[in-house]
Design an enzyme around this catalytic site. Structure first.
Site, PDB file in Angstrom:
ATOM      1  N   TYR A  18       0.793  -1.235   0.000  1.00 37.62           N
ATOM      2  CA  TYR A  18       0.000   0.000   0.000  1.00 37.62           C
ATOM      3  C   TYR A  18       0.828   1.290   0.000  1.00 37.62           C
ATOM      4  O   TYR A  18       0.292   2.369  -0.192  1.00 37.62           O
ATOM      5  CB  TYR A  18      -0.890   0.044   1.252  1.00 37.62           C
ATOM      6  CG  TYR A  18      -1.874  -1.096   1.288  1.00 37.62           C
ATOM      7  CD1 TYR A  18      -2.994  -1.084   0.477  1.00 37.62           C
ATOM      8  CD2 TYR A  18      -1.666  -2.189   2.121  1.00 37.62           C
ATOM      9  CE1 TYR A  18      -3.892  -2.137   0.491  1.00 37.62           C
ATOM     10  CE2 TYR A  18      -2.560  -3.248   2.139  1.00 37.62           C
ATOM     11  CZ  TYR A  18      -3.666  -3.216   1.318  1.00 37.62           C
ATOM     12  OH  TYR A  18      -4.552  -4.259   1.334  1.00 37.62           O
ATOM     13  N   ASP A  20       3.312   2.727  -1.815  1.00 35.29           N
ATOM     14  CA  ASP A  20       3.524   3.593  -2.987  1.00 35.29           C
ATOM     15  C   ASP A  20       2.261   4.424  -3.235  1.00 35.29           C
ATOM     16  O   ASP A  20       2.313   5.651  -3.354  1.00 35.29           O
ATOM     17  CB  ASP A  20       3.827   2.744  -4.232  1.00 35.29           C
ATOM     18  CG  ASP A  20       4.860   1.672  -3.964  1.00 35.29           C
ATOM     19  OD1 ASP A  20       6.016   2.037  -3.728  1.00 35.29           O
ATOM     20  OD2 ASP A  20       4.492   0.478  -3.962  1.00 35.29           O
ATOM     21  N   TYR A 186       4.413  -7.039   8.120  1.00 32.60           N
ATOM     22  CA  TYR A 186       4.528  -7.914   6.945  1.00 32.60           C
ATOM     23  C   TYR A 186       4.195  -9.348   7.350  1.00 32.60           C
ATOM     24  O   TYR A 186       4.293  -9.700   8.532  1.00 32.60           O
ATOM     25  CB  TYR A 186       5.935  -7.794   6.350  1.00 32.60           C
ATOM     26  CG  TYR A 186       6.164  -6.421   5.761  1.00 32.60           C
ATOM     27  CD1 TYR A 186       5.427  -6.005   4.649  1.00 32.60           C
ATOM     28  CD2 TYR A 186       7.047  -5.521   6.334  1.00 32.60           C
ATOM     29  CE1 TYR A 186       5.582  -4.735   4.123  1.00 32.60           C
ATOM     30  CE2 TYR A 186       7.210  -4.242   5.816  1.00 32.60           C
ATOM     31  CZ  TYR A 186       6.466  -3.855   4.713  1.00 32.60           C
ATOM     32  OH  TYR A 186       6.609  -2.593   4.209  1.00 32.60           O
ATOM     33  N   GLN A 233      -7.556   5.404   4.630  1.00 31.41           N
ATOM     34  CA  GLN A 233      -6.316   6.039   5.093  1.00 31.41           C
ATOM     35  C   GLN A 233      -6.571   7.225   6.025  1.00 31.41           C
ATOM     36  O   GLN A 233      -5.846   7.419   6.992  1.00 31.41           O
ATOM     37  CB  GLN A 233      -5.479   6.487   3.892  1.00 31.41           C
ATOM     38  CG  GLN A 233      -4.077   6.897   4.259  1.00 31.41           C
ATOM     39  CD  GLN A 233      -3.334   7.491   3.085  1.00 31.41           C
ATOM     40  OE1 GLN A 233      -3.819   8.394   2.415  1.00 31.41           O
ATOM     41  NE2 GLN A 233      -2.158   6.982   2.816  1.00 31.41           N
ATOM     42  N   ARG A 249       4.762  -0.481   9.752  1.00 30.78           N
ATOM     43  CA  ARG A 249       5.683  -1.061   8.769  1.00 30.78           C
ATOM     44  C   ARG A 249       5.980  -0.049   7.652  1.00 30.78           C
ATOM     45  O   ARG A 249       5.411   1.044   7.626  1.00 30.78           O
ATOM     46  CB  ARG A 249       5.079  -2.334   8.203  1.00 30.78           C
ATOM     47  CG  ARG A 249       3.961  -2.098   7.197  1.00 30.78           C
ATOM     48  CD  ARG A 249       3.332  -3.400   6.733  1.00 30.78           C
ATOM     49  NE  ARG A 249       2.668  -3.234   5.446  1.00 30.78           N
ATOM     50  CZ  ARG A 249       1.875  -4.146   4.892  1.00 30.78           C
ATOM     51  NH1 ARG A 249       1.644  -5.282   5.516  1.00 30.78           N
ATOM     52  NH2 ARG A 249       1.333  -3.925   3.714  1.00 30.78           N
ATOM     53  N   GLY A 250       6.818  -0.473   6.703  1.00 28.89           N
ATOM     54  CA  GLY A 250       7.002   0.271   5.455  1.00 28.89           C
ATOM     55  C   GLY A 250       7.394   1.724   5.653  1.00 28.89           C
ATOM     56  O   GLY A 250       8.360   2.035   6.346  1.00 28.89           O
ATOM     57  N   GLU A 251       6.619   2.607   5.054  1.00 29.64           N
ATOM     58  CA  GLU A 251       6.976   4.028   5.071  1.00 29.64           C
ATOM     59  C   GLU A 251       5.876   4.911   5.668  1.00 29.64           C
ATOM     60  O   GLU A 251       6.112   5.692   6.577  1.00 29.64           O
ATOM     61  CB  GLU A 251       7.314   4.480   3.637  1.00 29.64           C
ATOM     62  CG  GLU A 251       7.618   5.952   3.546  1.00 29.64           C
ATOM     63  CD  GLU A 251       8.384   6.356   2.306  1.00 29.64           C
ATOM     64  OE1 GLU A 251       9.162   5.557   1.764  1.00 29.64           O
ATOM     65  OE2 GLU A 251       8.203   7.515   1.881  1.00 29.64           O
ATOM     66  N   SER A 253       2.825   4.190   7.268  1.00 31.27           N
ATOM     67  CA  SER A 253       2.337   3.902   8.629  1.00 31.27           C
ATOM     68  C   SER A 253       3.438   4.193   9.648  1.00 31.27           C
ATOM     69  O   SER A 253       3.165   4.620  10.781  1.00 31.27           O
ATOM     70  CB  SER A 253       1.835   2.460   8.742  1.00 31.27           C
ATOM     71  OG  SER A 253       2.831   1.538   8.383  1.00 31.27           O
TER      72      SER A 253
HETATM   73  O1  TRH Z   1       2.004  -1.337   2.684  1.00 27.16           O
HETATM   74  P1  TRH Z   1       3.408  -0.979   2.977  1.00 27.16           P
HETATM   75  O2  TRH Z   1       4.307  -2.086   3.262  1.00 27.16           O
HETATM   76  O3  TRH Z   1       3.934  -0.173   1.784  1.00 27.16           O
HETATM   77  C1  TRH Z   1       5.182   0.061   1.234  1.00 27.16           C
HETATM   78  C2  TRH Z   1       5.415  -0.860   0.080  1.00 27.16           C
HETATM   79  O4  TRH Z   1       5.809  -2.133   0.511  1.00 27.16           O
HETATM   80  C3  TRH Z   1       6.436  -0.227  -0.798  1.00 27.16           C
HETATM   81  O5  TRH Z   1       6.770  -1.021  -1.894  1.00 27.16           O
HETATM   82  C4  TRH Z   1       7.644   0.115   0.022  1.00 27.16           C
HETATM   83  O6  TRH Z   1       8.547   0.731  -0.780  1.00 27.16           O
HETATM   84  C5  TRH Z   1       7.235   1.024   1.133  1.00 27.16           C
HETATM   85  O7  TRH Z   1       6.263   0.388   1.955  1.00 27.16           O
HETATM   86  C6  TRH Z   1       8.393   1.447   1.991  1.00 27.16           C
HETATM   87  O8  TRH Z   1       3.466   0.025   4.242  1.00 27.16           O
HETATM   88  P2  TRH Z   1       3.126   1.568   4.410  1.00 27.16           P
HETATM   89  O9  TRH Z   1       4.107   2.414   3.705  1.00 27.16           O
HETATM   90  O10 TRH Z   1       2.984   1.775   5.846  1.00 27.16           O
HETATM   91  O11 TRH Z   1       1.721   1.764   3.718  1.00 27.16           O
HETATM   92  C7  TRH Z   1       0.545   1.289   4.281  1.00 27.16           C
HETATM   93  C8  TRH Z   1      -0.583   2.268   4.035  1.00 27.16           C
HETATM   94  O12 TRH Z   1      -1.819   1.660   4.410  1.00 27.16           O
HETATM   95  C9  TRH Z   1      -0.473   3.539   4.867  1.00 27.16           C
HETATM   96  O13 TRH Z   1      -0.852   4.654   4.079  1.00 27.16           O
HETATM   97  C10 TRH Z   1      -1.485   3.344   5.981  1.00 27.16           C
HETATM   98  C11 TRH Z   1      -2.527   2.562   5.240  1.00 27.16           C
HETATM   99  N1  TRH Z   1      -3.498   1.809   6.053  1.00 27.16           N
HETATM  100  C12 TRH Z   1      -4.822   2.202   6.002  1.00 27.16           C
HETATM  101  O14 TRH Z   1      -5.172   3.166   5.338  1.00 27.16           O
HETATM  102  N2  TRH Z   1      -5.748   1.504   6.723  1.00 27.16           N
HETATM  103  C13 TRH Z   1      -5.410   0.444   7.499  1.00 27.16           C
HETATM  104  O15 TRH Z   1      -6.292  -0.155   8.139  1.00 27.16           O
HETATM  105  C14 TRH Z   1      -4.027   0.064   7.537  1.00 27.16           C
HETATM  106  C15 TRH Z   1      -3.615  -1.091   8.402  1.00 27.16           C
HETATM  107  C16 TRH Z   1      -3.106   0.763   6.802  1.00 27.16           C
END
Ligand code: TRH
Length: 348
Positions: A18, A20, A186, A233, A249-251, A253
């Protein structure tokens, strides 16, 4: 120059998960709502966006499918390619043909590593067209672009009602001593290993699993587990505000957990050759509680033995540093503000 109604194209190639789409959507919304830019978001896979923002078709961003075969379009004043995705060649040529060439940004991944300071805002001239692209790095100090943070964040937080949130998700009222924890990680996370220790905790632990595929909650000793829906979001912050500890996790969140100013644990996106562990340590080196967090964060990311009782005992000492860190970040301009400022200077 009238900066209201400036046109902006953001290009997003979804690699996985999610993040990107999540980062691009957050930025696009903020540019449209707070700066009144006319933003088009070109995304090659809108599926994650439909979960992050089920109402995305309603605006404020003009959502476009980035097709495999590019059909010509008039380039915008500001062009942002997210995470080094490659723009269609015909679009780049059209950028160069404009009377006033666009401000062209490559928005990079978030990293706390020291080298970011030397690369933020570096120019990258096009090999043969009269165009210059600039690297733009989110980050944690004034030598970076900062982090995304909407201007209504504090308002939304002060309007947040924890009791209402709990009632909506059928969580019972807070018990004395309860520890409320959220977990977004993850698939290779180590919860199964941690569960027995949580179940024997001296205090009740309520674990929220947003976006979990589990159908029903379950209980084991002191631990009760509550699957939650994947929230839009704009509501994800509510989970972070409600909880005493957040696994992220990721960026995106990860950044939101920092704004929530609560203790958190970061499951970093795994990379080849353990490159992610260098990034993890670079962040820990900056955080005021970094030394206290290291062992558990390393364990959560696959190194070392996972010692939940020790980490749980540390939690009270992590509260104040989390607030201190948020204050430090808040003192910096937010990413959208620095990006707008930079682009307007390029367009002068
Ligand atoms: O999903 P992520 O792991 O995303 C990314 C990708 O893996 C990408 O390729 C990588 O380069 C990057 O991480 C570092 O984790 P992230 O970044 O936290 O994104 C998750 C999104 O989901 C964030 O905007 C929060 C949202 N979210 C919701 O909107 N509702 C929810 O209930 C949850 C659990 C998350």
């Amino acid at each position: 120059m009238n900066t209201d109604k400036l046109r902006c194209d953001i290009f997003c190639a979804v690699i996985d998960n999610y993040g990107d789409a999540g980062v691009c959507w957050r930025l696009a919304r903020q540019l449209a709502l707070e700066y009144r830019w006319r933003v088009r978001l070109w995304i090659d896979d809108p599926a994650p966006l439909y979960r992050l923002a089920p109402d995305c078709a309603a605006g404020p961003v003009d959502l476009r499918l980035w097709p495999d075969t590019w059909q010509g379009t008039d380039p915008a004043d500001v062009v942002i390619e997210a995470f080094a995705c490659e723009l269609p060649a015909a679009y780049v040529e059209a950028m160069a043909a404009r009377v006033r060439v666009p401000a062209w940004i490559n928005l990079e991944y978030l990293s706390a590593e020291a080298w970011v300071a030397g690369c933020h805002m570096l120019p990258s001239p096009h090999p043969y067209l009269p165009l210059v692209k600039h690297f733009f790095f989110p980050g944690f100090d004034a030598f970076s672009g900062g982090l995304l943070r909407e201007s209504d964040y504090d308002l939304r937080r002060s309007a947040f009602d924890e009791a209402e949130f709990r009632a909506e998700f059928t969580l019972p009222p807070r018990e004395p001593e309860e520890l409320l924890v959220s977990l977004f990680a993850y698939p290779h996370h180590r919860l199964p290993e941690m569960m027995p220790a949580m179940a024997s905790s001296p205090r009740p632990i309520r674990l929220l699993l947003p976006g979990s595929s589990e159908a029903a909650g379950r209980e084991q000793g002191s631990l009760s587990i509550h699957p939650l829906p994947f929230l839009p979001q704009v509501r994800y912050d509510e989970i972070l505000w409600a909880c005493d500890l957040n696994f992220v996790r990721g960026e995106d969140s990860f950044a939101r957990a920092q704004w929530a100013a609560k203790p958190f644990v970061w499951h970093i996106y795994p990379q080849a050759d353990d490159a992610h562990m260098i990034k993890l340590d670079a962040f820990l080196a900056r955080h005021p509680a970094g030394a206290l967090l290291t062992t558990f964060w390393h364990a959560w990311n696959g190194r070392d033995r996972l010692d939940w009782p020790l980490f749980e005992a540390l939690l009270p000492t992590l509260v104040e540093p989390a607030q201190q860190w948020e204050k430090q970040l808040r003192a910096l301009p937010d990413l959208t503000a620095t990006l707008v400022h930079f682009c307007l200077a390029r367009l002068k």
